[in-house]
Write a protein that holds these residues in place. Structure first.
Motif, PDB file in Angstrom:
ATOM      1  N   THR A  62       0.893  -1.055  -0.196  1.00 23.82           N
ATOM      2  CA  THR A  62      -0.008   0.139   0.019  1.00 23.82           C
ATOM      3  C   THR A  62       0.912   1.404   0.089  1.00 23.82           C
ATOM      4  O   THR A  62       0.619   2.199  -0.844  1.00 23.82           O
ATOM      5  N   ASP A 101      -7.432   8.936   1.336  1.00 24.28           N
ATOM      6  CA  ASP A 101      -7.456   7.674   2.385  1.00 24.28           C
ATOM      7  C   ASP A 101      -6.410   7.763   3.413  1.00 24.28           C
ATOM      8  O   ASP A 101      -6.338   6.803   4.045  1.00 24.28           O
ATOM      9  N   LYS A 112      -8.945   4.395   6.075  1.00 23.03           N
ATOM     10  CA  LYS A 112      -9.789   3.179   6.005  1.00 23.03           C
ATOM     11  C   LYS A 112      -9.019   1.933   6.246  1.00 23.03           C
ATOM     12  O   LYS A 112      -9.576   0.886   6.172  1.00 23.03           O
ATOM     13  N   LEU A 131      -5.516  -1.828   2.896  1.00 20.85           N
ATOM     14  CA  LEU A 131      -6.122  -3.264   2.178  1.00 20.85           C
ATOM     15  C   LEU A 131      -6.290  -4.142   3.171  1.00 20.85           C
ATOM     16  O   LEU A 131      -5.640  -4.382   4.184  1.00 20.85           O
ATOM     17  N   ARG A 155      -6.181  -1.052  -4.582  1.00 21.20           N
ATOM     18  CA  ARG A 155      -5.952   0.098  -3.810  1.00 21.20           C
ATOM     19  C   ARG A 155      -6.323   1.317  -4.594  1.00 21.20           C
ATOM     20  O   ARG A 155      -7.230   2.483  -4.000  1.00 21.20           O
ATOM     21  N   GLN A 182     -10.058   1.510  -4.085  1.00 24.66           N
ATOM     22  CA  GLN A 182     -10.188   1.929  -2.816  1.00 24.66           C
ATOM     23  C   GLN A 182     -10.064   3.385  -2.641  1.00 24.66           C
ATOM     24  O   GLN A 182     -11.153   3.916  -1.943  1.00 24.66           O
TER      25      GLN A 182
END
Length: 267
Positions: free
Chosen positions: A117, A136, A157, A160, A204, A207
């Protein structure tokens, strides 16, 4: 019954031919290689990988040793039928490929989730996509950080999921016997895995965009050939023994470069 089977095979052949055309025209299979070059020229992106290199090496050695101890002889016996005198070498390469697959899965699930990430987000920042990453996670100001990776703060969040579903590993292991078939079998294996690996590489990105499962499915279907092309190239690189994890990171950078280009297109 026979006509139904024949019809299904014809439909699948047409589908594969269409996808193959889209793969070639998309050019997305070049992004994993762009990721290698980009990573080599952006040293800050090495940090997430290097910080976990000790754990990765230990995991890889453990998995490879175990696989050779338990599976080399049985697979060499099977390969003797298809490869003849080359069976010992073919079996060794197959075990190494299997070990790479298992190591990559375990590493991504338990060791590398946050690192992957960070690498993806860091590459996006390098490409000027700060606004997207800021959806995020907290970002430190330019003057308060040394580089793109150093700017990355906590995610809102949670990043992942850290543990991938076991069926992904099972799917890979079930498909591995395709490699017993010289050339064609390996190509089928890479294609089958690439179809799944392509969309996964942009998990990602999806997301950060805040897309629903339905939106993701529609997007992936729209660019099915492009995702398959990227997935096949990236998966083929990750099949290379001993450097599969390193390529996981460069593939992540390649995926981020593609995501950046897509974001510019969307805007």
């Amino acid at each position: 019954m026979t006509s139904k089977i024949t019809g299904a095979l014809v439909d699948e052949a047409i589908h594969v031919r269409t996808i193959a055309k889209d793969v070639v025209l998309s050019g997305t299979y070049l992004y994993p290689f762009k990721g290698i070059i980009y990573t080599a020229n952006h040293r800050p992106l090495w940090q997430p990988f290097l910080s976990r290199s000790g754990k990765i090496i230990s995991l890889g050695l453990g998995v490879t040793s175990t696989m050779f101890f338990f599976t080399y002889v049985p697979q060499a016996a099977v390969m003797a039928i298809t490869s003849g005198p080359l069976a010992p070498v073919s079996a060794a390469l197959l075990v190494l490929s299997e070990s790479s697959t298992i190591t990559t899965f375990l590493a991504r699930a338990f060791v590398l989730s946050d690192a992957i990430t960070d690498t993806f987000d860091g590459a996006l920042i390098e490409e000027g996509q700060e606004a997207l990453v800021a959806q995020d996670r907290q970002l430190a100001p330019h003057n308060a950080a040394r580089d793109a990776i150093d700017r990355l703060g906590k995610t809102f969040k949670g990043g992942l999921e850290k543990v991938e579903h076991p069926k992904m590993l099972l799917r890979s292991l079930l498909l591995l016997p395709l490699n017993f078939i010289p050339v064609v079998g390996t190509a089928m294996f890479v294609y089958a895995q690439g179809k799944k690996a392509g969309p996964d590489a942009h998990a990602r990105f999806f997301q950060l965009k805040g897309w629903s499962d339905n939106q993701i499915d529609k997007w992936v279907e729209k660019y099915r050939g492009a995702y398959t092309g990227f997935g096949m190239a990236s998966f083929a690189l990750e099949m290379i023994p001993f450097v599969s994890i390193a390529f996981s990171f460069t593939n992540t950078v390649g995926a981020a470069l593609w995501a950046s280009d897509l974001e510019k297109m969307i805007e």
